[in-house]
Design a protein around this motif. Structure first.
Motif, PDB file in Angstrom:
ATOM      1  N   VAL A  20      21.441  -2.672  13.884  1.00 58.25           N
ATOM      2  CA  VAL A  20      20.058  -2.991  14.256  1.00 58.25           C
ATOM      3  C   VAL A  20      20.034  -3.393  15.724  1.00 58.25           C
ATOM      4  O   VAL A  20      20.681  -4.368  16.122  1.00 58.25           O
ATOM      5  CB  VAL A  20      19.509  -4.149  13.397  1.00 58.25           C
ATOM      6  N   SER A  21      19.313  -2.650  16.552  1.00 61.59           N
ATOM      7  CA  SER A  21      19.207  -3.004  17.975  1.00 61.59           C
ATOM      8  C   SER A  21      18.081  -4.015  18.200  1.00 61.59           C
ATOM      9  O   SER A  21      18.229  -4.967  18.957  1.00 61.59           O
ATOM     10  CB  SER A  21      18.975  -1.757  18.821  1.00 61.59           C
ATOM     11  N   GLU A  22      16.918  -3.797  17.552  1.00 64.45           N
ATOM     12  CA  GLU A  22      15.771  -4.686  17.747  1.00 64.45           C
ATOM     13  C   GLU A  22      14.979  -4.749  16.445  1.00 64.45           C
ATOM     14  O   GLU A  22      15.039  -3.834  15.617  1.00 64.45           O
ATOM     15  CB  GLU A  22      14.860  -4.174  18.884  1.00 64.45           C
ATOM     16  N   MET A  60      17.239   1.118  14.155  1.00 65.72           N
ATOM     17  CA  MET A  60      18.607   1.261  13.652  1.00 65.72           C
ATOM     18  C   MET A  60      19.319   2.421  14.369  1.00 65.72           C
ATOM     19  O   MET A  60      18.733   3.491  14.531  1.00 65.72           O
ATOM     20  CB  MET A  60      18.581   1.584  12.151  1.00 65.72           C
ATOM     21  N   HIS A  61      20.583   2.192  14.749  1.00 65.11           N
ATOM     22  CA  HIS A  61      21.278   3.264  15.479  1.00 65.11           C
ATOM     23  C   HIS A  61      22.689   3.519  14.968  1.00 65.11           C
ATOM     24  O   HIS A  61      23.368   2.613  14.496  1.00 65.11           O
ATOM     25  CB  HIS A  61      21.331   2.950  16.980  1.00 65.11           C
ATOM     26  N   ARG A  62      23.128   4.786  15.091  1.00 66.23           N
ATOM     27  CA  ARG A  62      24.520   5.214  14.992  1.00 66.23           C
ATOM     28  C   ARG A  62      24.965   5.693  16.376  1.00 66.23           C
ATOM     29  O   ARG A  62      26.024   5.319  16.848  1.00 66.23           O
ATOM     30  CB  ARG A  62      24.682   6.354  13.970  1.00 66.23           C
ATOM     31  N   VAL A 101      18.971   2.985  21.447  1.00 65.67           N
ATOM     32  CA  VAL A 101      18.262   1.961  20.668  1.00 65.67           C
ATOM     33  C   VAL A 101      18.123   2.358  19.200  1.00 65.67           C
ATOM     34  O   VAL A 101      18.225   1.528  18.315  1.00 65.67           O
ATOM     35  CB  VAL A 101      16.892   1.645  21.303  1.00 65.67           C
ATOM     36  N   HIS A 102      17.889   3.637  18.933  1.00 70.46           N
ATOM     37  CA  HIS A 102      17.787   4.026  17.520  1.00 70.46           C
ATOM     38  C   HIS A 102      17.958   5.510  17.269  1.00 70.46           C
ATOM     39  O   HIS A 102      17.747   6.345  18.156  1.00 70.46           O
ATOM     40  CB  HIS A 102      16.479   3.549  16.901  1.00 70.46           C
ATOM     41  N   THR A 106      23.596   0.947  23.802  1.00 72.01           N
ATOM     42  CA  THR A 106      23.846  -0.061  22.764  1.00 72.01           C
ATOM     43  C   THR A 106      25.267   0.050  22.208  1.00 72.01           C
ATOM     44  O   THR A 106      25.529  -0.386  21.094  1.00 72.01           O
ATOM     45  CB  THR A 106      22.847   0.104  21.602  1.00 72.01           C
ATOM     46  N   GLY A 107      26.182   0.645  22.987  1.00 76.01           N
ATOM     47  CA  GLY A 107      27.509   0.924  22.458  1.00 76.01           C
ATOM     48  C   GLY A 107      28.439  -0.273  22.344  1.00 76.01           C
ATOM     49  O   GLY A 107      29.463  -0.188  21.666  1.00 76.01           O
TER      50      GLY A 107
END
Ligand SMILES: [Fe+2]
Length: 276
Positions: A91-93, A107-109, A113-114, A189-190
């Motif tokens: 979860v980024s934000e 949500m990101h993989r 950010v997502h 976001t890594g």
């Protein structure tokens, strides 16, 4: 493919496997109706086609360069968040209120950010699919072109800059009424300990960094999704508060600046106005 099929069967979800693929150019695939009611397809092998990254001779000024993310409407955001975290998403934000209600989560993989966002509302419904451009000016060009084509009524929201994600954005409606976002310039976001940023649902800048209001249709309208037979999935009503009711509702409780003692809103604006 075996693991994906077994995983969803274990969750009690409907699955369908085709060793020769569902789609031309795609090999062994499994389709599922996931626990939130959305259709997903997993695959391993594809036929690769020409990479167009440097085919600038084909580009127009508003060129789209890749698929960035989806946004899914679901009634229970924490439940959806747990399901996606179990699949390895982070979860980024997110957007919450002081009562602990979660209104949305990103949500990101991949390391942006997502890959998908969960928006609280009646669902399952697809809120939008988003394509990236290289730069902000590509998005402005799309607006200018839509104006020139006399289809400006298909611009639903924006252009603007998001608070959540920091991305520059535009929402347009395709000829069937499905929402498409054009999106660029979010952030990396890594880092594995990248902290989740939580926004207060009453913060006027969370959805638009410049404070422009969100049009009501953006909160209420979304596209139905199909089951594996191609029939629309029934929509379940969200029981918790909706973001639009909170932020556009009669209570009028929202703020741009927050004072240290917790007071918010117009009072601070007046003070700033007097100083100016
Ligand atoms: Fe989006």
């Amino acid at each position: 493919m075996d693991a994906a099929e077994a995983y969803y069967k274990e969750l009690g979800c409907r699955t369908e496997r085709r060793k020769d693929g569902f789609t031309k150019g795609v090999g062994d695939s499994v389709r599922v109706e996931d626990p939130l009611g959305f259709p997903y397809e997993f695959f391993y092998e594809v036929e690769h086609v020409e990479r167009l990254t440097q085919r600038y001779d084909l580009y127009s000024a508003g060129e789209l360069v890749r698929l960035d993310h989806f946004n899914q409407v679901t009634p229970d955001v924490p439940r959806g968040r747990k399901y996606l975290e179990d699949l390895g998403f982070r979860v980024s934000e997110d957007i919450q209120d002081s009562d602990g209600v979660t209104y949305a989560a990103w949500m990101h993989r991949k390391q942006t950010v997502h890959d998908t966002a969960l928006t609280g509302g009646n669902g399952p419904r697809m809120h939008h699919v988003a394509f990236a451009t290289h730069e902000k000016h590509n998005i402005i060009q799309i607006c200018d072109k839509m104006g020139a084509l006399r289809i400006s009524d298909r611009i639903e929201r924006g252009p603007g800059r998001h608070g959540v994600s920091n991305a520059f954005y535009l929402y347009i409606l395709d000829p069937d009424g499905h929402r498409v976002e054009i999106y660029t310039q979010d952030y990396y976001t890594g880092d594995p300990d990248n902290p989740t940023i939580t926004w207060d649902v009453h913060d006027n800048q969370r959805r638009d960094w410049w404070g422009n209001p969100v049009v009501p249709s953006w909160y209420t309208e979304a596209s139905l999704v199909l089951d594996l037979d191609g029939n629309p999935q029934p929509v379940v009503v969200r029981e918790e508060k909706s973001e639009m009711a909170v932020t556009v509702g009669a209570d009028g409780f929202s703020y741009t600046r927050k004072e240290e003692d917790g007071h918010t809103g117009e009072k601070t604006g007046f003070k700033l106005g007097a100083q100016l």
